[in-house]
Design an enzyme around this catalytic site. Structure first.
Site, PDB file in Angstrom:
ATOM      1  N   ILE A   1       7.700  85.988  28.602  1.00  0.00           N
ATOM      2  CA  ILE A   1       8.639  84.866  28.614  1.00  0.00           C
ATOM      3  C   ILE A   1       9.157  84.663  30.037  1.00  0.00           C
ATOM      4  CG2 ILE A   1      10.619  86.330  27.998  1.00  0.00           C
ATOM      5  CD1 ILE A   1      11.697  83.978  26.293  1.00  0.00           C
ATOM      6  N   CYS A   2       9.410  83.397  30.399  1.00  0.00           N
ATOM      7  CA  CYS A   2      10.053  83.064  31.672  1.00  0.00           C
ATOM      8  C   CYS A   2      11.029  81.934  31.378  1.00  0.00           C
ATOM      9  CB  CYS A   2       9.023  82.714  32.756  1.00  0.00           C
ATOM     10  SG  CYS A   2       8.054  81.233  32.406  1.00  0.00           S
ATOM     11  N   ARG A   3      11.208  81.008  32.305  1.00  0.00           N
ATOM     12  CA  ARG A   3      12.138  79.899  32.068  1.00  0.00           C
ATOM     13  C   ARG A   3      11.509  78.861  31.145  1.00  0.00           C
ATOM     14  NH1 ARG A   3      13.059  74.881  34.261  1.00  0.00           N
ATOM     15  NH2 ARG A   3      15.196  74.144  34.106  1.00  0.00           N
TER      16      ARG A   3
ATOM     17  N   THR B   1      12.436  80.650  27.996  1.00  0.00           N
ATOM     18  CA  THR B   1      13.822  80.914  27.616  1.00  0.00           C
ATOM     19  C   THR B   1      14.544  79.633  27.202  1.00  0.00           C
ATOM     20  OG1 THR B   1      13.864  82.812  29.110  1.00  0.00           O
ATOM     21  CG2 THR B   1      15.994  81.960  28.404  1.00  0.00           C
TER      22      THR B   1
END
Length: 109
Positions: A65-67, A94
């Protein structure tokens, strides 16, 4: 050798996988992680990823997961190219996780 990108999963699928034992790996930078992150996510920043990826278990499913999903897809592909087999990418990152109302930690989303 270039691996295909990891399969995308929805935030709800990702949360279910974590509840079933997968490890959620956040590849954003520490300042982003401090602001808000998915509850229980392990921070391994992309800037340190090549040096630290071996810390991640090979015997557990990994949900990256990232932004928004782009950096985590890159990190997931790197893992697949380096012998990991159980890697998925959380589509929308996210932002999508928080938008889906799933639990977060840190500052204001």
């Amino acid at each position: 050798m270039t691996a295909p990108p990891p399969r995308d999963v929805t935030p709800t699928e990702g949360q279910r996988m974590v509840q079933e034992g997968a490890l959620l790996v956040d590849v954003r930078e520490p300042n982003e992680y401090a602001e808000v992150h998915a509850e229980g996510a392990l921070l391994v920043p992309l800037s340190e990823f090549e040096a630290r990826y071996a810390e991640l278990p090979r015997d557990r499913e990994l949900v990256m997961i990232c932004r928004s999903g782009a950096r985590s897809a890159r990190a997931g592909r790197y893992l697949l190219e380096n012998g990991y087999t159980n890697v998925v990418n959380l589509a929308g990152g996210t932002l999508a996780w928080a938008e889906a109302g799933l639990p977060t930690e840190g500052g204001n989303p």
